[in-house]
Design a protein around this motif. Structure first.
Motif, mmCIF file in Angstrom:
data_model
loop_
_atom_site.group_PDB
_atom_site.id
_atom_site.type_symbol
_atom_site.label_atom_id
_atom_site.label_comp_id
_atom_site.label_asym_id
_atom_site.label_seq_id
_atom_site.Cartn_x
_atom_site.Cartn_y
_atom_site.Cartn_z
ATOM 1 N N LYS A 619 13.601 7.542 -0.190
ATOM 2 C CA LYS A 619 14.628 8.516 0.153
ATOM 3 C C LYS A 619 15.026 8.210 1.631
ATOM 4 C CE LYS A 619 13.697 11.849 -3.338
ATOM 5 N NZ LYS A 619 13.097 13.065 -3.581
ATOM 6 N N PHE A 620 14.020 8.094 2.420
ATOM 7 C CA PHE A 620 14.296 8.088 3.829
ATOM 8 C C PHE A 620 15.004 6.725 4.164
ATOM 9 C CE2 PHE A 620 12.793 6.376 7.917
ATOM 10 C CZ PHE A 620 13.082 7.221 8.693
ATOM 11 N N ASP A 621 14.468 5.539 3.543
ATOM 12 C CA ASP A 621 14.950 4.153 3.856
ATOM 13 C C ASP A 621 16.418 4.260 3.367
ATOM 14 O OD1 ASP A 621 12.601 3.300 4.843
ATOM 15 O OD2 ASP A 621 11.928 2.786 3.066
ATOM 16 N N LEU A 622 16.679 4.827 2.241
ATOM 17 C CA LEU A 622 18.177 4.938 1.771
ATOM 18 C C LEU A 622 18.934 5.645 2.859
ATOM 19 C CD1 LEU A 622 20.277 4.035 -0.004
ATOM 20 C CD2 LEU A 622 19.737 6.166 -1.432
ATOM 21 N N ALA A 623 18.487 6.894 3.298
ATOM 22 C CA ALA A 623 19.327 7.619 4.297
ATOM 23 C C ALA A 623 19.497 7.115 5.515
ATOM 24 C CB ALA A 623 18.495 9.132 4.365
ATOM 25 N N ASP A 624 18.337 6.187 5.842
ATOM 26 C CA ASP A 624 18.303 5.543 7.297
ATOM 27 C C ASP A 624 19.452 4.387 7.202
ATOM 28 O OD1 ASP A 624 17.357 5.369 10.088
ATOM 29 O OD2 ASP A 624 16.524 3.352 9.245
ATOM 30 N N ALA A 625 19.525 3.772 6.067
ATOM 31 C CA ALA A 625 20.439 2.563 5.982
ATOM 32 C C ALA A 625 21.841 3.078 5.820
ATOM 33 C CB ALA A 625 20.280 1.855 4.577
ATOM 34 N N TYR A 626 22.127 4.484 5.280
ATOM 35 C CA TYR A 626 23.475 4.940 5.208
ATOM 36 C C TYR A 626 23.679 5.243 6.764
ATOM 37 C CZ TYR A 626 24.009 5.344 0.261
ATOM 38 O OH TYR A 626 24.279 5.366 -1.443
ATOM 39 N N PHE A 627 22.734 5.939 7.409
ATOM 40 C CA PHE A 627 23.103 6.281 8.898
ATOM 41 C C PHE A 627 23.677 5.027 9.736
ATOM 42 C CE2 PHE A 627 21.718 6.445 13.316
ATOM 43 C CZ PHE A 627 22.367 7.512 13.682
ATOM 44 N N HIS A 628 22.788 3.806 9.448
ATOM 45 C CA HIS A 628 23.364 2.747 10.257
ATOM 46 C C HIS A 628 24.671 2.141 9.931
ATOM 47 C CE1 HIS A 628 19.063 2.925 11.815
ATOM 48 N NE2 HIS A 628 19.587 2.357 12.877
ATOM 49 N N LYS A 629 25.042 2.428 8.695
ATOM 50 C CA LYS A 629 26.352 2.093 8.010
ATOM 51 C C LYS A 629 27.408 3.112 8.348
ATOM 52 C CE LYS A 629 28.013 -0.314 5.083
ATOM 53 N NZ LYS A 629 28.804 -1.418 5.527
ATOM 54 N N ARG A 630 27.089 4.145 9.276
ATOM 55 C CA ARG A 630 27.795 5.343 9.625
ATOM 56 C C ARG A 630 28.595 6.123 8.590
ATOM 57 N NH1 ARG A 630 31.068 2.295 14.822
ATOM 58 N NH2 ARG A 630 29.184 1.421 15.908
ATOM 59 N N LEU A 631 27.582 5.898 7.476
ATOM 60 C CA LEU A 631 27.954 6.926 6.274
ATOM 61 C C LEU A 631 27.201 8.265 6.338
ATOM 62 C CD1 LEU A 631 28.076 4.056 3.633
ATOM 63 C CD2 LEU A 631 30.005 4.870 4.719
ATOM 64 N N TYR A 632 27.534 9.249 7.375
ATOM 65 C CA TYR A 632 26.559 10.143 7.715
ATOM 66 C C TYR A 632 26.358 11.142 6.686
ATOM 67 C CZ TYR A 632 27.349 7.755 12.145
ATOM 68 O OH TYR A 632 27.462 6.766 13.320
ATOM 69 N N SER A 633 27.777 11.395 6.001
ATOM 70 C CA SER A 633 27.432 12.611 5.015
ATOM 71 C C SER A 633 26.735 12.125 3.690
ATOM 72 C CB SER A 633 29.102 12.810 4.328
ATOM 73 O OG SER A 633 29.803 13.129 5.449
ATOM 74 N N GLN A 634 26.793 10.756 3.317
ATOM 75 C CA GLN A 634 25.945 10.225 2.409
ATOM 76 C C GLN A 634 24.586 10.251 2.677
ATOM 77 O OE1 GLN A 634 28.970 8.918 3.175
ATOM 78 N NE2 GLN A 634 29.928 7.572 1.532
ATOM 79 N N SER A 635 24.495 9.882 3.942
ATOM 80 C CA SER A 635 22.761 9.932 4.529
ATOM 81 C C SER A 635 22.381 11.227 4.643
ATOM 82 C CB SER A 635 22.933 9.462 6.055
ATOM 83 O OG SER A 635 21.751 9.601 6.509
ATOM 84 N N LEU A 636 22.963 12.160 5.141
ATOM 85 C CA LEU A 636 22.576 13.707 4.914
ATOM 86 C C LEU A 636 22.107 14.211 3.386
ATOM 87 C CD1 LEU A 636 21.852 16.217 6.655
ATOM 88 C CD2 LEU A 636 24.305 16.989 6.382
ATOM 89 N N GLU A 642 14.584 14.923 0.216
ATOM 90 C CA GLU A 642 13.229 14.758 0.546
ATOM 91 C C GLU A 642 12.332 16.326 0.169
ATOM 92 O OE1 GLU A 642 11.207 12.519 2.745
ATOM 93 O OE2 GLU A 642 12.919 11.006 2.459
ATOM 94 N N SER A 643 11.025 15.864 -0.222
ATOM 95 C CA SER A 643 10.273 17.049 -0.413
ATOM 96 C C SER A 643 9.802 17.788 0.965
ATOM 97 C CB SER A 643 8.765 16.564 -0.959
ATOM 98 O OG SER A 643 8.300 15.861 -0.022
ATOM 99 N N ASP A 644 9.435 18.842 0.472
ATOM 100 C CA ASP A 644 8.977 19.751 1.708
ATOM 101 C C ASP A 644 7.862 18.914 2.616
ATOM 102 O OD1 ASP A 644 10.379 21.745 0.848
ATOM 103 O OD2 ASP A 644 8.740 22.913 -0.099
ATOM 104 N N GLU A 645 6.807 18.151 2.120
ATOM 105 C CA GLU A 645 6.083 17.396 2.642
ATOM 106 C C GLU A 645 6.609 16.236 3.493
ATOM 107 O OE1 GLU A 645 2.263 16.524 4.272
ATOM 108 O OE2 GLU A 645 2.937 18.381 2.932
ATOM 109 N N GLY A 646 7.517 15.550 2.658
ATOM 110 C CA GLY A 646 8.452 14.690 3.770
ATOM 111 C C GLY A 646 9.048 15.056 5.101
ATOM 112 N N GLU A 647 9.664 16.401 4.810
ATOM 113 C CA GLU A 647 10.338 16.769 5.780
ATOM 114 C C GLU A 647 9.608 16.914 7.042
ATOM 115 O OE1 GLU A 647 12.378 20.291 4.422
ATOM 116 O OE2 GLU A 647 13.718 19.211 3.197
ATOM 117 N N LYS A 648 8.037 17.099 6.836
ATOM 118 C CA LYS A 648 7.523 17.073 8.051
ATOM 119 C C LYS A 648 7.201 15.737 8.937
ATOM 120 C CE LYS A 648 4.583 20.681 5.610
ATOM 121 N NZ LYS A 648 3.436 21.004 4.994
ATOM 122 N N ASP A 649 7.626 14.881 8.229
ATOM 123 C CA ASP A 649 7.299 13.743 9.122
ATOM 124 C C ASP A 649 8.160 13.377 10.257
ATOM 125 O OD1 ASP A 649 6.484 10.748 8.904
ATOM 126 O OD2 ASP A 649 8.580 10.314 8.965
#
Length: 830
Positions: A619-636, A642-649
C-alpha cells in the motif's frame, strides 16, 4: 613535557595517553620570569635545551637559592630525559622552599614521565594538601587516577579545575563515560562544542572520541561541523564516513567515503570502508572491484583480505575464498576471524576434515562457544553426533545462550527421537534469538506432526519473514493454510514458493572464476564494465532461463544502462515466471519506481495488492508511486488504507505530510513535519519538507529560519545547503546561492536536484558557460540517468556562450519560475 598541539592533546586525552597537564610546567614559569632566567626560559620554549641548561646554570651561579631557577633547571633536565638530574634539581628547590606547590607539581610531572606513578600520585596529593583548589594538582591527579582505572575518583578533581579548559573537559567527558554517566558526558561534550564553535580541531577530536564510545549521531554532528569549517580535509571526511557506516547510514556513508577517496584516490583505508559500505548495500561486485584495487596497493593488509573473502563467501565462492584466506593467515597467523572463515570455507566446499583441522587451531587461539560450535557442526555433518554433542555442550558451558549450540543440540535430539529435549533446546534458541530461522522451522515441523496447525502456521509465518531462503517455508505454510481452509492465503503463499523454488541455491554472481573476472573488470571504464556485466547476465539467463533472480538482475542492469525496452522485456519474462507471487510483483514494482517508470510500477503494485490486500508495504509503495505521478488524491486514498501499525512508520508520515502539502492542507502537513523533527531531530528531510511547505506559501523568512535551524543541527547536510541556496536565490543573492548549491552537490553528488537547480540558477543569471559546466558534471555523475537532459542541452546550445559583465538580476517572474522548477525537482528526486 613540552606543550602538545591541541588536536593531539584531545586525542591523547581521549585515549588515556596524556598523563600530565599540557604545558603545565612551562605555564608555571612563562609568566614574568626573573631577568636572570628569562633567557633560559626563552631557549627552552624554542627547544634549544642544551643552551637553556647552560643559561639556567649560569643564573643559579648568581642566585644559588632561587626556587624558580631550580624548577626551570629540573624542567630542562626532564626534557633532556636526564631524570636523576631533574630529580636532584627539584629536591634542591624543595630544600629551599618545602611548601612550594609549583615544585611538588613539577616533581609529580617528572615521576609521570618516568612512569613512577605511585610517587607521582604522592606529589600531587601533597599539592592538594597545600592548596586544595590548585588547578594543576587537581588536573594531574585526575588524569593519574584515570590511568589507574579509577574514573569515579578522578571526576571530583576534574570538576575542581578552575577555570575549566579543553583538556580538562575532555578528560571529564571521558570519566563520565567510564562511569556510565552518559547524559552528563553528552551534555558536557555539547557545551565544549558550543564554546569552541570555530575550532576545527576540537570538533574533530570530539568526533573521534564520541565515535569510540559508539555515540555515532553526536560524533557525526562534530565531524560535520569540522567539515563545514575546513571543507575537503581528507581526515575529517574519512572519519565522518566511517561513523556513518558504523551507524548504518549507508547512502550517506557511500557519498562521504566517495568524497574522501576523490581527495586521496590511493587511500587503502578509504577503499576498504567504501567497499564495506557497498557490501552492506548488497553490491558485491562494486565492493570487490574496490578491494582488488586495495589488495594490489597493499597486498599484506589482512583486513582487505578478510573482507574480500567474506564477500566471496557470501556469494558462495568458497573455493575462491580459500587461497585468499590461506594467504591472510600466513600474514596474520593469530587472527581468529581469518581462521574461522577458512574453516567455514573448507566446510562449505565439502572439505570437512580440513575444516576440523582449522577449527581446532581456532580453538587453540580462541576458547569460545563459537569455536566449539564450529567443531560440533563439522562432526554433526559427518554424522558423528556423540562427538558433536560434546563440543556443543562445551560451548554452552562458556555461553549458555549461544544459539548455534542450543539449536544443534535440539537438532541432534530430534534426529535421535528425543522430542521433549529437542523442544526445550529449540525454545531456548528462540528465547535467545526470536528470529532464528532454523529453530522456527524445526518447531513448525514438530507442530505439524502433532496436528497443531494454528501454532505451526504462526511459526511458519515467522520463519518466512526471518529466513534468507524461505521457499520451503512458503510451501509448508501453503499446505497448513489449505488444511485450515484458508484458500486465498494458501494460493498466495504457494505462488511465492513457485517463484522462489525456480532460483538456483547458489549466490547471485554468475561467474565461475570470480577473482579473474573481477581483475579484468576493474581495469575497464564504467561503460565497458557495465557492458561486460550485461553480457555476463545475458549469458546466465540463457544458461538458466527459468531463474527469476537472474531476470531481475538483468532488468536492473538494463535499467541502469538506460535500455528501457530491454528491461521491460526482461520484466515481462520475470512476471511470467513469478506466477502471480505478490512478493515478486512488489519487488519488481519497487525496481521500476526507482528508475521512475511509475506507470509500470503502479501496475505491479496493484496486482500485488490484489493478491495480498493486507500488505502495508505494498500500500505504501503504491501510494508513493501515485504521489510521484502527481496523482495526489489517488495516493491519499491508498495511504489512508494503511493499518494503525503501518501509520506509525516515519516514511508513511513523511508521505502523508507531502500529500497534505500538495493538496493544500497546510496545517496538518506542517504538524506532521514538526512532529517528525521532534521525533527525529537529525533528519534533514523533515526540516527540508517543512521549509518547502513554507516556500509554497510564500513564507521565505520562515523557510530560511527552518533551514538554518536544521543546518545548526546537521551542519553537513547537502539538503540543507540546497534549501538555503534556493532561499538565497529568491532573496536576490545569486553569488551566495551558487556557493550553497555547489556545496550541496559536493555533499550529495548523486542527487540530480542539486545539479539542475544550480544549472538553472547560472542560466537565469546569464552565466551560460558555468551552466554548461554543471551539465557536464551532471552527465558524468551517477545521477545522470534520473532526468532527461537532452532538452536542457538544446537550450544551452542556443544561448550565448560569453560570460556577462555583471550577473543578470532575476525578475520576480524569473524567481517564481525558479521556485516552481526547484519544487518540481524536489518532488521528483527526494
Amino acid at each position: 613535557m613540552r606543550s602538545v598541539p591541541l588536536i593531539l592533546q584531545c586525542l591523547l586525552c581521549a585515549s588515556g595517553l596524556l598523563s600530565v597537564a599540557p604545558a603545565t610546567l612551562l605555564a608555571q614559569h612563562s609568566s614574568n620570569p626573573s631577568p636572570d632566567f628569562s633567557d633560559a626560559q626563552s631557549l627552552l620554549q624554542q627547544g634549544r635545551l642544551h643552551e637553556a641548561k647552560t643559561s639556567a646554570l649560569d643564573g643559579l651561579q648568581h642566585h644559588p637559592r632561587s626556587v624558580e631557577g631550580y624548577n626551570l633547571l629540573g624542567i630542562i633536565e626532564g626534557d633532556l630525559k636526564d631524570y636523576p638530574a631533574a630529580l636532584g634539581a627539584f629536591k634542591k628547590a624543595l630544600s629551599i622552599a618545602p611548601g612550594s606547590v609549583k615544585t611538588h607539581n613539577n616533581l609529580g610531572d617528572l615521576f609521570v614521565a618516568a612512569r613512577q606513578l605511585n610517587d607521582a600520585e604522592r606529589e600531587f596529593r601533597i599539592v592538594l594538601h597545600l592548596d586544595p583548589a590548585n588547578p594543576d594538582g587537581n588536573y594531574n591527579l585526575g588524569v593519574l587516577l584515570m590511568d589507574k582505572g579509577s574514573p569515579s575518583e578522578a571526576i571530583p578533581h576534574f570538576e575542581k579545575v578552575r577555570p575549566q579548559n579543553t583538556p580538562t573537559e575532555f578528560n571529564l567527558i571521558r570519566a563520565y563515560f567510564a562511569t556510565k554517566r552518559t547524559a552528563d558526558a553528552l551534555h558536557l561534550a555539547s557545551e565544549l562544542s558550543a564554546t569552541n564553535k570555530d575550532d576545527v580541531q576540537v570538533h574533530f577530536s570530539l568526533g573521534v572520541f564520541l565515535a569510540s564510545q559508539k555515540q555515532y549521531k553526536t560524533a557525526q554532528d562534530e565531524f560535520a561541523i569540522a567539515d563545514a569549517l575546513r571543507p575537503d580535509t581528507f581526515e575529517i571526511i574519512y572519519n565522518l564516513g566511517q561513523t556513518q557506516l558504523r551507524d548504518g547510514q549507508l547512502p550517506k556513508a557511500e557519498t562521504t567515503l566517495a568524497r574522501a577517496l576523490k581527495l586521496k584516490p590511493e587511500s587503502v583505508d578509504a577503499m576498504y570502508l567504501l567497499a564495506q559500505t557497498y557490501a552492506d548495500e548488497s553490491r558485491p561486485l562494486d565492493a570487490l572491484d574496490l578491494l582488488i584495487r586495495a589488495h594490489k596497493a597493499a597486498p599484506q593488509n589482512p583486513d582487505v583480505i578478510f573482507l574480500m573473502a567474506q564477500i566471496s563467501m557470501s556469494q558462495s565462492y568458497f573455493e575462491d575464498a580459500i587461497p585468499l584466506l590461506e594467504s591472510g593467515i600466513q600474514i596474520a597467523p593469530q587472527r581468529s576471524d581469518l581462521l574461522a572463515a577458512l574453516g567455514e570455507s573448507y566446510f562449505m566446499a565439502g572439505k570437512v576434515d580440513k575444516a576440523i583441522d582449522e577449527f581446532k587451531k581456532l580453538l587453540g587461539l580462541e576458547n569460545s562457544a563459537r569455536s566449539y560450535s564450529f567443531l560440533g557442526l563439522s562432526y554433526r555433518n559427518l554424522g558423528r553426533f556423540d562427538e558433536a554433542k560434546q563440543y556443543f555442550e562445551q560451548g554452552l558451558k562458556l555461553d549458555p545462550h549461544n544459539t548455534n549450540c542450543l539449536f544443534n543440540l535440539g537438532f541432534i535430539a530430534e534426529r535421535q527421537g528425543d522430542a521433549p529435549a529437542a523442544e526445550i533446546y529449540f525454545q531456548k534458541t528462540l528465547a535467545s534469538n526470536p528470529g532464528f530461522p532454523d529453530a522456527l522451522l524445526e518447531l513448525a515441523n514438530m507442530r505439524m506432526a502433532a496436528k497443531k496447525l494454528p501454532e505451526a502456521e504462526e511459526l511458519l509465518r515467522r520463519y518466512v519473514r526471518a529466513s534468507r531462503d524461505p521457499a520451503t517455508g512458503y510451501y509448508k505454510l501453503a499446505m497448513v493454510e489449505r488444511s485450515l481452509h484458508e484458500t486465498a492465503a494458501a494460493e498466495r503463499d504457494l505462488n511465492a514458493f513457485k517463484t522462489l523454488s525456480k532460483n538456483a541455491p547458489s549466490g547471485p554472481l554468475p561467474y565461475e572464476h570470480l577473482f579473474d573476472y573481477l581483475d579484468n573488470r576493474s581495469t575497464l571504464n564504467a561503460g565497458a564494465r557495465q557492458e561486460l556485466d550485461l553480457n555476463e547476465l545475458t549469458q546466465e539467463v540463457k544458461r538458466h532461463p527459468g531463474q527469476p533472480q537472474n531476470l531481475y538482475l538483468l532488468a536492473e542492469a538494463y535499467l541502469n544502462s538506460g535500455d528501457i525496452d530491454s528491461a521491460k522485456d526482461a520484466i515481462a519474462h520475470l512476471d511470467q515466471l513469478s506466477s502471480g507471487d505478490y512478493r515478486a510483483l512488489a519487488g519488481t514494482g519497487v525496481l521500476l519506481a526507482r528508475y521512475r517508470l511509475y506507470d509500470d510500477a503502479i501496475t505491479h503494485f496493484q496486482k500485488a495488492l490484489a493478491s495480498n490486500p493486507n500488505s502495508d508495504d505494498v500500500k505504501f509503495d503504491l501510494a508513493d508511486a501515485y504521489f510521484h505521478k502527481r496523482l495526489y488524491s489517488q495516493s491519499l486514498e491508498i495511504a489512508q488504507q494503511e493499518s494503525d501499525e503501518g501509520e506509525k512508520d516515519d516514511a508513511y508520515q513523511a508521505l502523508l505530510g507531502d500529500l497534505y502539502a500538495h493538496l493544500g492542507n497546510v496545517a496538518p502537513a506542517a504538524q506532521i513535519f514538526e512532529d517528525s523533527i521532534h521525533r527525529n531531530p537529525d533528519s534533514d528531510q523533515a526540516y527540508l519538507s517543512l521549509a518547502l511547505l513554507d516556500l509554497r506559501q510564500g513564507n521565505l523568512d520562515e523557510a530560511q529560519q527552518t533551514l538554518q535551524k536544521g543546518q545548526a543541527r546537521i551542519p553537513d547536510s547537502g539538503k540543507m545547503y540546497w534549501g538555503l541556496g534556493l532561499a538565497s536565490a529568491l532573496q536576490g543573492d545569486p553569488t551566495r546561492a551558487a556557493a550553497q548549491l555547489e556545496r550541496a552537490i559536493d555533499l550529495l553528488p548523486e542527487w540530480p536536484a542539486g545539479y539542475s537547480t544550480l544549472g538553472v540558477l547560472y542560466f537565469e543569471t546569464g552565466q551560460i558557460d558555468k551552466a554548461r559546466e554543471v551539465l557536464a558534471r551532471f552527465k558524468n555523475s551517477t545521477a545522470h540517468n534520473s532526468l532527461d537532459i537532452d532538452r536542457i542541452e538544446q537550450v544551452l546550445n542556443q544561448a550565448s556562450p560569453s560570460a556577462p559583465a555583471s550577473l543578470k538580476t532575476m525578475s520576480s517572474e524569473d524567481k517564481a519560475q525558479f521556485l516552481q522548477l526547484a519544487l518540481s525537482l524536489a518532488d521528483r528526486t527526494l
